[in-house]
Structure formats: C-alpha cells, structure tokens
Design a protein around this motif. Structure first.
Motif, PDB file in Angstrom:
ATOM      1  N   GLY A  26      17.175 -24.371 -62.463  1.00 16.67           N
ATOM      2  CA  GLY A  26      18.220 -25.049 -61.711  1.00 16.67           C
ATOM      3  C   GLY A  26      18.370 -26.494 -62.152  1.00 16.67           C
ATOM      4  N   ASP A  27      19.430 -27.175 -61.642  1.00 16.79           N
ATOM      5  CA  ASP A  27      19.711 -28.535 -62.105  1.00 16.79           C
ATOM      6  C   ASP A  27      18.764 -29.577 -61.522  1.00 16.79           C
ATOM      7  OD1 ASP A  27      20.678 -29.173 -59.516  1.00 16.79           O
ATOM      8  OD2 ASP A  27      22.755 -28.845 -60.086  1.00 16.79           O
ATOM      9  N   ASP A  73      24.798 -32.225 -58.502  1.00 18.33           N
ATOM     10  CA  ASP A  73      24.106 -32.607 -59.734  1.00 18.33           C
ATOM     11  C   ASP A  73      24.318 -34.081 -60.070  1.00 18.33           C
ATOM     12  OD1 ASP A  73      22.566 -32.437 -62.015  1.00 18.33           O
ATOM     13  OD2 ASP A  73      24.109 -31.467 -63.232  1.00 18.33           O
ATOM     14  N   ARG A 130      24.099 -24.427 -62.715  1.00 21.05           N
ATOM     15  CA  ARG A 130      23.673 -25.112 -61.502  1.00 21.05           C
ATOM     16  C   ARG A 130      22.369 -24.536 -60.955  1.00 21.05           C
ATOM     17  NH1 ARG A 130      23.828 -24.369 -56.071  1.00 21.05           N
ATOM     18  NH2 ARG A 130      23.617 -26.306 -54.878  1.00 21.05           N
ATOM     19  N   ASN A 131      22.393 -23.224 -60.650  1.00 19.30           N
ATOM     20  CA  ASN A 131      21.211 -22.569 -60.102  1.00 19.30           C
ATOM     21  C   ASN A 131      21.258 -21.097 -60.494  1.00 19.30           C
ATOM     22  OD1 ASN A 131      18.930 -21.877 -58.654  1.00 19.30           O
ATOM     23  ND2 ASN A 131      19.964 -21.824 -56.680  1.00 19.30           N
ATOM     24  N   TRP A 150      20.585 -17.650 -60.603  1.00 17.54           N
ATOM     25  CA  TRP A 150      19.749 -16.791 -59.765  1.00 17.54           C
ATOM     26  C   TRP A 150      19.872 -15.352 -60.237  1.00 17.54           C
ATOM     27  CZ3 TRP A 150      15.740 -17.637 -56.905  1.00 17.54           C
ATOM     28  CH2 TRP A 150      15.270 -16.640 -56.050  1.00 17.54           C
ATOM     29  N   ASP A 174      25.231 -17.442 -61.344  1.00 18.92           N
ATOM     30  CA  ASP A 174      25.019 -18.874 -61.120  1.00 18.92           C
ATOM     31  C   ASP A 174      25.542 -19.259 -59.735  1.00 18.92           C
ATOM     32  OD1 ASP A 174      24.113 -21.402 -61.708  1.00 18.92           O
ATOM     33  OD2 ASP A 174      25.922 -22.002 -62.779  1.00 18.92           O
ATOM     34  N   SER A 191      26.108 -17.229 -51.698  1.00 19.66           N
ATOM     35  CA  SER A 191      25.054 -17.403 -52.696  1.00 19.66           C
ATOM     36  C   SER A 191      24.940 -16.139 -53.544  1.00 19.66           C
ATOM     37  CB  SER A 191      23.711 -17.705 -52.017  1.00 19.66           C
ATOM     38  OG  SER A 191      22.699 -17.918 -52.962  1.00 19.66           O
TER      39      SER A 191
END
Length: 223
Positions: A6-7, A13, A67-68, A70, A85, A142
């Motif tokens: 992740g960032d 960010d 960004r993240n 997953w 993401d 999410s």
C-alpha cells in the motif's frame, strides 16, 4: 515472488508514494528468492526488473501507481497479473499487468479508477494505465481482488475474472480479455465480508468470510 504494498500514507497519498520510484510503497515488487540461504539480503533482483539499473529507483519495483492492492493473482492460462486496488473515497478498481510486462504506472494518486483525483479536474493521464473495470461506492466500499475462473462447474464463467467487495458482499465478473474500461456484471449477491477469493486445486472458486471466519465454496446452481 511478487509483493503488493500500500501507499503507506494518510488519505489521498500525501507522500506521493504511489508514483515515487524511490520508495517501495504503492507498488508491486518482484524479487528472486532462489538464492543461497545465507545471502545478504536473502533475495536477488531479477535482471529484467524494469528499474533494476535505474538510479534512485527501488530495483525491486515491478509496477507502480497503486493505492492499496488487496489480492493479486496470476491467470494460470495467460500469466497476466490481476490486481484489485482499493480506492480512496469514491471508486474501486481492477488493474491488469499483461504477462511479463513490467514498468506499468496505474496512476494513483493522479487517478482514482478512471477519474481525476489530484488534481480533481484536468489531470494528465499520459502514460498511465487505466483499470479494466471500476465501480462506485454506491455498490461497495472496498474491492477484494479475485481470480480468473478456469474451472468446470460454471461453464458460462470460464475465462471471466471474478472479484468481490468486502462491504457489500457482491461478486462481479468481467471477461479476462476485457479492454479498458468495461462495466462489471453482478453474478452473486451475498451478505458476506469477502476478504479473499482463490481457485482450489480443481479450478473451482473458494472465498474467505472475515466476519464469520469461514472458508466458503462458491457453487454453481444445482451443484
């Protein structure tokens, strides 16, 4: 070995880590773990990593602008790397790195999905790779990246990438040969907190429900 990071910053960010090649944050990293046990560090940098010889860049970097991420999965039939993401506040996305293609920039934090984030309007998309699909926070909050289905129980889904959302429990599918940016199709509604989706040894889908602690088998109607 591919590693998703992740960032590492606060909302939006603020460190600009996603596209900053001097940090391992907001990236897909790629390392060679087939080295001697007493090596220091205990891995090597593959010579064909896109930034292996770039001054100031983290040589482990394979892809940036995330960004993240997953859940990442390779399509066993093509070698393409699929990335779920997680978005910031409005859009969730699925990205694809074609087999063997490193150095891609998926755009965070210039873009959230296909939409300008920083700046909020008139952002420069030049050189950025758009997601193959996205959905807004009216449908979830999410994304949980999934896998390309290559099993037998769901013939109509064979060759489709199946993914979900942790908050809504919806499952979507898009063709694995989709080009940016297609609308995902809902294939299952659930009340589950889906945290991972994988294929078992036979190619059939299983998922984890984080809220219940259960491992779920995703079955076609009548099976």
């Amino acid at each position: 070995l591919y590693i998703a990071t992740g960032d590492g910053g606060g909302g939006g960010d603020p460190l600009g880590a996603g596209r900053d090649l001097s940090t391992p944050l907001g990236k897909i990293l790629r390392i060679d773990v087939d080295v001697a046990a007493d090596s220091d560090p205990p891995y090597a940098i593959p010579g064909d990593n896109p930034y292996a010889d770039t001054a100031g860049a983290i040589p482990e970097t394979w892809a940036s602008g995330l960004r993240n991420p997953w859940r990442i999965r390779f399509d066993p039939a093509t070698g393409d790397l699929w990335i779920g993401d997680v978005g910031q506040g409005a859009w969730e996305e699925i990205d694809v790195a074609p087999a063997g293609e490193g150095g891609l920039d998926f755009g965070w934090n210039v873009l959230e999905g296909t939409h300008c984030f920083e700046p909020s309007d008139g952002c420069d998309r030049d050189g950025l790779v758009l997601p193959v699909t996205e959905y807004g926070h009216d449908l979830g909050c999410s994304v949980t990246g999934g896998t390309v289905y290559r099993g037998a129980a769901w013939p109509t889904l064979r060759g489709f990438y199946v993914f979900s959302d942790y908050c809504s429990g919806r499952f979507w599918a898009i063709p694995s040969d989709a080009t940016p940016t297609v609308e995902p199709v809902v294939v299952l509604e659930s009340d589950r907190s889906i945290s991972a989706i994988v294929a078992d040894a036979t190619g059939e889908l299983v998922a984890t429900d984080l809220a219940s602690g259960e491992l779920l088998r995703i079955s076609a109607p009548g099976t």
